[in-house]
Design an enzyme around this catalytic site. Structure first.
Site, PDB file in Angstrom:
ATOM      1  N   GLU A  40       0.854  -1.213  -0.004  1.00 32.87           N
ATOM      2  CA  GLU A  40      -0.091  -0.033   0.002  1.00 32.87           C
ATOM      3  C   GLU A  40       0.949   1.247   0.087  1.00 32.87           C
ATOM      4  O   GLU A  40       0.527   2.221  -0.738  1.00 32.87           O
ATOM      5  CB  GLU A  40      -0.946  -0.104   1.185  1.00 32.87           C
ATOM      6  CG  GLU A  40      -2.245  -0.908   0.936  1.00 32.87           C
ATOM      7  CD  GLU A  40      -2.945  -0.826   0.080  1.00 32.87           C
ATOM      8  OE1 GLU A  40      -2.874   0.226  -0.650  1.00 32.87           O
ATOM      9  OE2 GLU A  40      -3.700  -1.769  -0.692  1.00 32.87           O
ATOM     10  N   TYR A 123      -6.078   6.963   3.982  1.00 28.83           N
ATOM     11  CA  TYR A 123      -6.324   5.919   3.115  1.00 28.83           C
ATOM     12  C   TYR A 123      -5.460   4.762   3.428  1.00 28.83           C
ATOM     13  O   TYR A 123      -6.030   3.528   3.420  1.00 28.83           O
ATOM     14  CB  TYR A 123      -5.871   6.331   1.703  1.00 28.83           C
ATOM     15  CG  TYR A 123      -5.475   5.194   0.824  1.00 28.83           C
ATOM     16  CD1 TYR A 123      -6.632   4.466   0.162  1.00 28.83           C
ATOM     17  CD2 TYR A 123      -4.316   4.681   0.384  1.00 28.83           C
ATOM     18  CE1 TYR A 123      -6.421   3.447  -0.300  1.00 28.83           C
ATOM     19  CE2 TYR A 123      -4.196   3.117  -0.186  1.00 28.83           C
ATOM     20  CZ  TYR A 123      -5.274   2.863  -0.698  1.00 28.83           C
ATOM     21  OH  TYR A 123      -5.131   1.536  -1.359  1.00 28.83           O
ATOM     22  N   ASP A 141      -8.997   6.073  -2.143  1.00 29.69           N
ATOM     23  CA  ASP A 141      -8.076   6.675  -2.930  1.00 29.69           C
ATOM     24  C   ASP A 141      -8.538   7.374  -4.194  1.00 29.69           C
ATOM     25  O   ASP A 141      -9.808   7.445  -4.298  1.00 29.69           O
ATOM     26  CB  ASP A 141      -6.999   5.523  -3.362  1.00 29.69           C
ATOM     27  CG  ASP A 141      -7.459   4.661  -4.303  1.00 29.69           C
ATOM     28  OD1 ASP A 141      -8.823   4.462  -4.536  1.00 29.69           O
ATOM     29  OD2 ASP A 141      -6.759   3.781  -4.838  1.00 29.69           O
TER      30      ASP A 141
END
Length: 450
Positions: A40, A123, A141
């Site tokens: 991520e 996020y 996102d």
DNA sequence: AAGACGGGGAA
DNA sequence: TTCCCAGTCTT
């Protein structure tokens, strides 16, 4: 059809679509929270196809939180080389150390604890909690905002912070019971594969029938997004200094400061040639003053080098700056009695250039500079070419005398190093310098001379 | 709220 | 070439 029904339709059909169409990605093969976390962070502002090889190498070299926490920082940076946004790498390692000290090396599952990790914002916290632990947290996102703004016809500017909060509330409501892990990934997968920014593939979209944006013919005008400011131009002079004597076969590089742009990355020495006028490129500087400025700035850093000629032009685009690079091949000079004098004059030219920064409103600061100081530039270039002549040229120059007094041999306290090709695999360079140095070692600039 | 912070892919 | 992509941290 009511809003509630539209939401339910979205969640059910999107989830069904994902279970058939999900991509097989390296970080999806295990439910390893550390893998999820690393992926991520890498995926921020970066495409999946770019990330895959980096992820595999990174996990190979740092397979656990502990391995990452204990690694030398330079090694972590080297593994991030070319990915960009290098503070992600430094924050990731700092956070790995947080996890070791605060959580015994285990990824925390508590929202506040995850959010407190360096480099983890709203996020990424949502992505880790949902993907790694299947917690019903939204992970919003750019893909998600695009999909939601189209499907629900939301006209809010997605660049605004308040819009992200609104989207998070909506995304949270859409998560089917117990399916946060798959649903959040489905939402992003749809944005990446089907609901794309420019030419969305509506005909293959699993939720096309109830997409308010498409029904209204707005799929190409959503999401609403304010344009980013164009990057400011900078003209820079770069030195490829070829070592002589003990440094033969090596080239001079330096490490950038620990904070700011490209922090702690290695690079070729370079200097700002001329400030750009507001909104306009400064334009290239003529070779003669450019070479004098370069020699002067190198001397200010403690190095005697004679510029030989222009090796190449290059451009490097950041999100907020555009570097236009004039790259000069230079040769390291032997220490000699004349060098302080050469240096003093070169420094004078360098200072003149620095003073020129005050005239940033001038439309052509560079050419003005070149004209005003052309005599100085000429004498510097001449001296550097023929160190044995004109040794007393500068005795009457107060600025030269002052420069001699202040020259300490070290400028900003940056670390300089002479490196050969074999050193490249330990040190992290931004791509632009990687290319220039590789070209140099490959002999691309061998024929550069006056 | 606005600016700093990389690099690559697609049209 | 030109355009687009857009998370987190700092100020």
């Amino acid at each position: 059809m009511g809003l509630l029904e539209q939401k339910r339709h979205f969640s059910v059909n999107l989830l069904d679509w994902y279970m058939v169409n999900r991509r097989d990605l390296p970080w999806r093969r295990h439910n390893n929270p550390y893998f999820t976390w690393v992926s991520e962070i890498m995926l921020q502002q970066t495409r999946v196809d770019t990330v895959i090889p980096y992820f595999n190498r990174f996990i190979g070299n740092f397979p656990t939180v502990q391995a990452l926490a204990e690694a030398p920082e330079e090694e972590v940076l080297k593994n991030w080389e070319g990915l960009g946004y290098y503070s992600r790498a430094r924050n990731l390692q700092a956070a790995a150390r947080q996890v070791m000290e605060l959580h015994g090396g285990e990824m925390p599952q508590d929202k506040q604890a995850v959010f407190a990790l360096k480099g983890v914002g709203p996020y990424t916290a949502g992505a880790i909690l949902s993907i790694a632990f299947n917690q019903p947290q939204p992970a919003v996102d750019g893909n998600v905002m695009r999909v939601l703004s189209r499907y629900f016809l939301i006209d809010e500017d997605i660049m605004k912070g308040s819009t992200r909060v609104l989207m998070e509330e909506l995304a949270g409501e859409l998560i089917p019971e117990g399916r946060a892990r798959d649903f959040n990934q489905a939402l992003m997968e749809l944005g990446a594969l089907v609901c794309t920014p420019k030419a969305p593939h509506c005909l293959t979209c699993p939720v096309m029938e109830q997409c308010s944006g498409r029904i209204a013919g707005r799929e190409l005008t959503l999401p609403v997004k304010t344009k980013a400011k164009p990057p400011r131009p900078e003209q820079r002079l770069v030195a490829i200094v070829e070592g002589r004597g003990a440094h033969r076969g090596r080239v001079l590089v330096r490490q950038r400061p620990a904070t700011g742009l490209l922090a702690r990355m290695w690079e070729l020495p370079h200097v700002l040639a001329a400030p750009a006028a507001a909104g306009k490129a400064a334009g290239p500087l003529a070779d003669e003053p450019a070479m004098a400025l370069l020699a002067g700035s190198l001397w200010a850093e403690g190095f005697a080098a004679r510029p030989e000629g222009l090796a190449t032009h290059a451009e490097h685009v950041f999100s907020h700056i555009v570097w236009s690079l004039q790259v000069y091949k230079c040769t390291e000079q032997d220490q000699s009695n004349e060098l302080p004098l050469i240096a003093a004059e070169a420094r004078a030219a360098y200072d003149a250039q620095a003073a020129g920064k005050d005239h940033s409103s001038s439309a052509s600061a560079a050419s003005e500079l070149a004209t005003t100081h052309s005599e100085q530039f000429h004498s510097v270039t001449s001296l550097l070419s023929n160190p044995s002549e004109d040794a007393d040229l500068l005795d009457e120059s107060p600025v030269a005398y002052d420069a001699q007094l202040t020259l300490t041999g070290k400028g900003d306290g940056l670390t300089y190093r002479w490196i050969g090709p074999e050193d490249m695999d330990k040190m992290a360079f931004p791509n632009i310098f990687l290319k220039l140095i590789s070209s140099y070692f490959a002999g691309a600039y061998d024929d550069v001379n006056e």
